[in-house]
Design a protein around this motif. Structure first.
Motif, mmCIF file in Angstrom:
data_model
loop_
_atom_site.group_PDB
_atom_site.id
_atom_site.type_symbol
_atom_site.label_atom_id
_atom_site.label_comp_id
_atom_site.label_asym_id
_atom_site.label_seq_id
_atom_site.Cartn_x
_atom_site.Cartn_y
_atom_site.Cartn_z
ATOM 1 N N THR A 319 -23.525 -14.003 -8.869
ATOM 2 C CA THR A 319 -24.964 -14.173 -8.719
ATOM 3 C C THR A 319 -25.313 -14.540 -7.278
ATOM 4 O O THR A 319 -24.696 -15.421 -6.676
ATOM 5 C CB THR A 319 -25.463 -15.310 -9.650
ATOM 6 O OG1 THR A 319 -25.004 -15.051 -10.976
ATOM 7 C CG2 THR A 319 -26.980 -15.380 -9.645
ATOM 8 N N ARG A 320 -26.278 -13.787 -6.713
ATOM 9 C CA ARG A 320 -26.774 -13.996 -5.345
ATOM 10 C C ARG A 320 -25.689 -13.833 -4.283
ATOM 11 O O ARG A 320 -25.829 -14.301 -3.157
ATOM 12 C CB ARG A 320 -27.447 -15.372 -5.213
ATOM 13 C CG ARG A 320 -28.654 -15.571 -6.109
ATOM 14 C CD ARG A 320 -29.375 -16.872 -5.795
ATOM 15 N NE ARG A 320 -28.505 -18.033 -5.894
ATOM 16 C CZ ARG A 320 -28.179 -18.622 -7.037
ATOM 17 N NH1 ARG A 320 -28.646 -18.143 -8.176
ATOM 18 N NH2 ARG A 320 -27.394 -19.682 -7.053
ATOM 19 N N ALA A 321 -24.589 -13.211 -4.646
ATOM 20 C CA ALA A 321 -23.519 -12.982 -3.664
ATOM 21 C C ALA A 321 -23.940 -11.929 -2.655
ATOM 22 O O ALA A 321 -24.667 -10.985 -2.980
ATOM 23 C CB ALA A 321 -22.245 -12.558 -4.368
ATOM 24 N N HIS A 322 -23.483 -12.094 -1.418
ATOM 25 C CA HIS A 322 -23.785 -11.137 -0.353
ATOM 26 C C HIS A 322 -22.624 -10.133 -0.284
ATOM 27 O O HIS A 322 -21.555 -10.445 0.247
ATOM 28 C CB HIS A 322 -23.968 -11.857 0.987
ATOM 29 C CG HIS A 322 -25.109 -12.823 0.985
ATOM 30 N ND1 HIS A 322 -26.406 -12.439 1.236
ATOM 31 C CD2 HIS A 322 -25.139 -14.159 0.736
ATOM 32 C CE1 HIS A 322 -27.196 -13.495 1.154
ATOM 33 N NE2 HIS A 322 -26.454 -14.540 0.848
ATOM 34 N N LEU A 323 -22.878 -8.929 -0.809
ATOM 35 C CA LEU A 323 -21.839 -7.893 -0.875
ATOM 36 C C LEU A 323 -22.250 -6.653 -0.092
ATOM 37 O O LEU A 323 -21.797 -5.549 -0.396
ATOM 38 C CB LEU A 323 -21.559 -7.533 -2.338
ATOM 39 C CG LEU A 323 -20.807 -8.585 -3.160
ATOM 40 C CD1 LEU A 323 -21.021 -8.375 -4.645
ATOM 41 C CD2 LEU A 323 -19.318 -8.533 -2.826
ATOM 42 N N SER A 324 -23.091 -6.842 0.909
ATOM 43 C CA SER A 324 -23.516 -5.685 1.693
ATOM 44 C C SER A 324 -22.325 -5.056 2.409
ATOM 45 O O SER A 324 -21.483 -5.750 2.987
ATOM 46 C CB SER A 324 -24.586 -6.102 2.718
ATOM 47 O OG SER A 324 -24.088 -7.105 3.566
ATOM 48 N N LYS A 325 -22.232 -3.733 2.318
ATOM 49 C CA LYS A 325 -21.140 -2.945 2.919
ATOM 50 C C LYS A 325 -19.753 -3.314 2.357
ATOM 51 O O LYS A 325 -18.729 -2.943 2.929
ATOM 52 C CB LYS A 325 -21.112 -3.117 4.452
ATOM 53 C CG LYS A 325 -22.414 -2.718 5.156
ATOM 54 C CD LYS A 325 -22.663 -1.230 5.099
ATOM 55 C CE LYS A 325 -23.968 -0.863 5.792
ATOM 56 N NZ LYS A 325 -23.972 -1.140 7.211
ATOM 57 N N ALA A 326 -19.727 -4.063 1.274
ATOM 58 C CA ALA A 326 -18.428 -4.409 0.681
ATOM 59 C C ALA A 326 -17.810 -3.175 0.029
ATOM 60 O O ALA A 326 -18.509 -2.273 -0.448
ATOM 61 C CB ALA A 326 -18.592 -5.503 -0.367
ATOM 62 N N VAL A 327 -16.483 -3.118 0.008
ATOM 63 C CA VAL A 327 -15.758 -1.994 -0.591
ATOM 64 C C VAL A 327 -15.335 -2.405 -1.998
ATOM 65 O O VAL A 327 -14.464 -3.268 -2.179
ATOM 66 C CB VAL A 327 -14.527 -1.606 0.247
ATOM 67 C CG1 VAL A 327 -13.779 -0.452 -0.418
ATOM 68 C CG2 VAL A 327 -14.937 -1.232 1.662
ATOM 69 N N LEU A 328 -15.962 -1.777 -2.998
ATOM 70 C CA LEU A 328 -15.657 -2.084 -4.392
ATOM 71 C C LEU A 328 -15.149 -0.839 -5.127
ATOM 72 O O LEU A 328 -15.215 -0.769 -6.353
ATOM 73 C CB LEU A 328 -16.906 -2.618 -5.101
ATOM 74 C CG LEU A 328 -17.355 -4.021 -4.661
ATOM 75 C CD1 LEU A 328 -18.822 -4.255 -4.958
ATOM 76 C CD2 LEU A 328 -16.515 -5.081 -5.353
ATOM 77 N N SER A 329 -14.627 0.112 -4.371
ATOM 78 C CA SER A 329 -14.143 1.340 -4.990
ATOM 79 C C SER A 329 -12.974 1.049 -5.914
ATOM 80 O O SER A 329 -12.088 0.265 -5.577
ATOM 81 C CB SER A 329 -13.715 2.345 -3.908
ATOM 82 O OG SER A 329 -12.700 1.799 -3.090
ATOM 83 N N HIS A 330 -13.022 1.654 -7.112
ATOM 84 C CA HIS A 330 -11.990 1.498 -8.131
ATOM 85 C C HIS A 330 -11.854 0.054 -8.620
ATOM 86 O O HIS A 330 -10.872 -0.288 -9.293
ATOM 87 C CB HIS A 330 -10.611 1.979 -7.629
ATOM 88 C CG HIS A 330 -10.583 3.441 -7.283
ATOM 89 N ND1 HIS A 330 -10.875 3.902 -6.015
ATOM 90 C CD2 HIS A 330 -10.307 4.534 -8.043
ATOM 91 C CE1 HIS A 330 -10.764 5.224 -5.995
ATOM 92 N NE2 HIS A 330 -10.429 5.639 -7.214
ATOM 93 N N ALA A 331 -12.833 -0.785 -8.293
ATOM 94 C CA ALA A 331 -12.781 -2.169 -8.767
ATOM 95 C C ALA A 331 -13.200 -2.233 -10.235
ATOM 96 O O ALA A 331 -14.001 -1.422 -10.712
ATOM 97 C CB ALA A 331 -13.684 -3.056 -7.925
ATOM 98 N N SER A 332 -12.669 -3.208 -10.941
ATOM 99 C CA SER A 332 -13.005 -3.417 -12.349
ATOM 100 C C SER A 332 -14.017 -4.558 -12.425
ATOM 101 O O SER A 332 -13.688 -5.710 -12.149
ATOM 102 C CB SER A 332 -11.739 -3.759 -13.139
ATOM 103 O OG SER A 332 -12.067 -4.037 -14.478
#
Length: 366
Positions: A319-332
């Motif tokens: 919640t409210r995490a800053h994930l801009s430009k984060a790489v979440l490919s193939h993440a579960s």
């Protein structure tokens, strides 16, 4: 037969053989062929027979002597071989005893060094404690047998705070403004830092020893360049800690508290941290590839540009995490809570988003 009796019998037999041989040389021709040989007035024909017989007898005697010489040479050779084998056995036995004695001496020296190092580790003087830590490192490198003991002792040293305050953190560090009301960050005590450093560079042997740092209290500490790969940090307290270039790959951070912690250029690849609390954490340049963060709490965490590829974050709270430009490919991310999270420009290719809460999340460019 006793050796003395045997020698007497051999001497008698040898003497009898010598006398018999001389008698054969002298009277042998007449004993063997006396009917055809004259006793007096010998003729040339008699000389030929006598000479031939004696020549044959000399040859037989020479052959017998040569045979006896070969027999005794062979016997002496076998005796020499047995002496050599016996001397080799004695040498091997002495060498083994010397090795055992040297091992006992070495173990005794290691034990003495270990006892002295433990005494230094319990000292009230910082420099003596540091000496004890580095003495234990030397013992760990020299003695494979004591490797596990040293790791356990240093792990306990990091886990267990000193009751008398002798190992209190060394000081504080403020920002540029000394009058700032912000809480200063705490510098980790030098001896605890040294212990962590020694644990992080333990020698590689057949069995990998995991550092047991469960429940370690490192609140607000600043830790530089420490390798805590595969360390057990379950329930550890790292609130407000600053970890610069710290390797936590494969570490167990289950139920650990990292609220407000800052990770700078660290490595949390393959970390296992179910139920860990990463609230408001800042992870500049840190990698979380293949990390297991089941039910982890990362409320308000600054995770911009962080690599979470192939990470497992089911039911994690972001919640409210800053994930801009984060790489979440193939993440579960099944059933993870990303409400009001900033996912601007995040890479969600092939991510598992089943049941993910995205109310109020910024998905611009994601």
């Amino acid at each position: 037969m006793k050796p003395e009796t045997r020698r007497v019998v051999l001497a008698v037999v040898g003497t009898a053989a010598a006398i018999g041989y001389v008698l054969l040389l002298w009277r042998g021709p007449w004993w063997i062929d006396g009917a055809h040989l004259r006793e007096k007035d010998l003729q040339p024909a008699d000389g030929v027979v006598i000479t031939g017989f004696r020549t044959m007898l000399v040859a037989v005697g020479a052959g017998a002597i040569a045979g006896l010489g070969l027999y005794y040479t062979h016997r002496n050779h076998r005796h020499a071989e047995k002496l050599y084998e016996h001397s080799q056995e004695q040498f091997a036995h002495l060498r083994e005893k010397d090795r055992e004695q040297a091992e006992l001496t070495r173990e005794g020296q290691v034990t003495e060094r270990y006892v002295e190092a433990i005494k230094l580790l319990g000292s009230d003087n910082l420099h003596e404690r540091l000496g004890g830590i580095y003495s234990l490192e030397r013992i760990m490198n020299d003695s494979e047998r004591d490797h596990r003991t040293v790791v356990e002792v240093l792990s306990a040293f990091v886990r267990t705070p000193a009751l008398d305050g002798s190992r209190s953190n060394g000081g504080t560090r403020r920002g540029a403004d000394e009058d700032s009301a912000e809480t200063p960050s705490t510098l980790l005590a030098p001896d605890v830092t040294a212990a962590l450093t020694v644990l992080g560079r333990q020698p590689v042997r057949q069995s990998h020893l995991v550092m047991d740092l469960r429940g370690a209290r490192l609140t607000g500490a600043t830790i530089h360049d420490v390798d805590l790969q595969d360390a057990n940090l379950q329930g550890a307290e790292l609130t407000g800690a600053r970890l610069e270039d710290v390797v936590l790959g494969g570490a167990h951070l289950a139920s650990a508290t990292l609220t407000g912690a800052t990770f700078w250029e660290g490595n949390l690849s393959d970390v296992i941290a179910p139920d860990a609390n990463f609230t408001a954490v800042n992870v500049v340049g840190t990698r979380f590839t293949n990390a297991v963060l089941t039910r982890a709490i990362l409320v308000g965490a600054d995770l911009a540009h962080v690599d979470f590829s192939h990470a497992s974050l089911p039911r994690a709270t972001l919640t409210r995490a800053h994930l801009s430009k984060a790489v979440l490919s193939h993440a579960s991310l099944e059933h993870a809570d990303l409400s009001e999270a900033n996912l601007e420009g995040a890479d969600l290719a092939h991510a598992d988003l089943v049941g993910v809460k995205l109310q109020g999340a910024d998905l611009t460019g994601a």
